[in-house]
Motif scaffolding. Sequence first.
Motif, PDB file in Angstrom:
ATOM      1  N   GLN A  51       0.651  -1.137   0.174  1.00 51.28           N
ATOM      2  CA  GLN A  51      -0.008  -0.521   0.084  1.00 51.28           C
ATOM      3  C   GLN A  51       1.059   1.489  -0.056  1.00 51.28           C
ATOM      4  OE1 GLN A  51      -2.654  -1.982   3.115  1.00 51.28           O
ATOM      5  NE2 GLN A  51      -4.451  -0.412   2.246  1.00 51.28           N
ATOM      6  N   CYS A 104     -10.935   0.634   3.392  1.00 51.48           N
ATOM      7  CA  CYS A 104      -9.042   0.196   3.519  1.00 51.48           C
ATOM      8  C   CYS A 104      -8.699   1.973   3.222  1.00 51.48           C
ATOM      9  CB  CYS A 104      -9.366  -0.881   1.879  1.00 51.48           C
ATOM     10  SG  CYS A 104      -7.770  -0.607   1.611  1.00 51.48           S
ATOM     11  N   LEU A 105      -7.690   2.037   3.416  1.00 52.62           N
ATOM     12  CA  LEU A 105      -7.029   3.096   3.697  1.00 52.62           C
ATOM     13  C   LEU A 105      -6.028   3.218   1.781  1.00 52.62           C
ATOM     14  CD1 LEU A 105      -4.119   3.223   6.034  1.00 52.62           C
ATOM     15  CD2 LEU A 105      -6.982   4.108   6.212  1.00 52.62           C
ATOM     16  N   HIS A 146      -7.594  -9.451   5.562  1.00 53.68           N
ATOM     17  CA  HIS A 146      -7.551  -7.961   4.915  1.00 53.68           C
ATOM     18  C   HIS A 146      -6.005  -7.739   4.375  1.00 53.68           C
ATOM     19  CE1 HIS A 146      -9.610  -4.006   3.610  1.00 53.68           C
ATOM     20  NE2 HIS A 146      -8.280  -3.710   3.763  1.00 53.68           N
ATOM     21  N   GLU A 147      -5.535  -7.489   5.322  1.00 51.23           N
ATOM     22  CA  GLU A 147      -3.291  -7.351   4.978  1.00 51.23           C
ATOM     23  C   GLU A 147      -2.845  -8.275   4.530  1.00 51.23           C
ATOM     24  OE1 GLU A 147      -3.710  -4.357   5.513  1.00 51.23           O
ATOM     25  OE2 GLU A 147      -5.119  -4.177   7.023  1.00 51.23           O
ATOM     26  N   HIS A 150      -4.211  -8.006   1.140  1.00 52.94           N
ATOM     27  CA  HIS A 150      -2.951  -7.028  -0.013  1.00 52.94           C
ATOM     28  C   HIS A 150      -1.420  -7.380  -0.318  1.00 52.94           C
ATOM     29  CE1 HIS A 150      -4.598  -3.188   0.459  1.00 52.94           C
ATOM     30  NE2 HIS A 150      -5.184  -3.437   1.677  1.00 52.94           N
ATOM     31  N   LEU A 193      -8.536  -0.478   7.243  1.00 49.16           N
ATOM     32  CA  LEU A 193      -7.764  -1.251   7.036  1.00 49.16           C
ATOM     33  C   LEU A 193      -7.031  -1.671   5.533  1.00 49.16           C
ATOM     34  CD1 LEU A 193     -10.503  -4.255   7.387  1.00 49.16           C
ATOM     35  CD2 LEU A 193      -9.038  -3.874   9.090  1.00 49.16           C
TER      36      LEU A 193
HETATM   37 NI    NI Z   1      -6.129  -2.669   2.761  1.00 52.49          NI
END
Ligand code: NI
Length: 193
Positions: A51, A104-105, A146-147, A150, A193
Amino acid sequence: MAKLRIRTYGDPVLRQKSAPVRTVDAELRRLARAMGEAMYEHRGVGLAAPQVGIHKRLIVVDVEWVKKEGDGEKSETGKRNLRVYVNPEVTWESAEDDSMSEGCLSVPGVEGEVYRPRKIRLKHLSLAGLSHEEEMDGMLARCIQHEIDHLDGVLFVDRMPFLKRARIAGALNRLKKDTLAGAAPAAKSAAAL
Ligand code: NI
């Protein structure tokens, strides 16, 4: 370390698979610290290295420092407890699923229900380079799954039921356009998240 920029939906870095970390060293610890700072600054509860455009299997999580109020706003509890997981890997998951609204960011302004296993067993390395395995549930298990997504180039919107996903398609398209134009909004309270 220079301040990290959180990448948003439409940026191809979010779709790339991350490589395992080979050595836990001072540079990795600096990166983890900087990721924690970026996460707190954007009022998130989790952040994965891709991210911020870095394709290493590293995630940071703090599910205790903000609590969600009834109207979706979040307030700080003041207690920070940054957890760092290197090469996180789910070795077991419960058959029982849970549904929860995620944000999510990297996908500011979008939230949606996602089903995930309620409990997991997680294997990972600590920042000291030691191997750990632990079982977890609740918000922590949710956030870590969730991470880890990514790290594999998967976003929570990919896991939303088809009909619900159709409803956010417009918002995702706008976000993608803004991202490619370099004008995506900074994530604030709606993201998580
Ligand atoms: Ni996220």
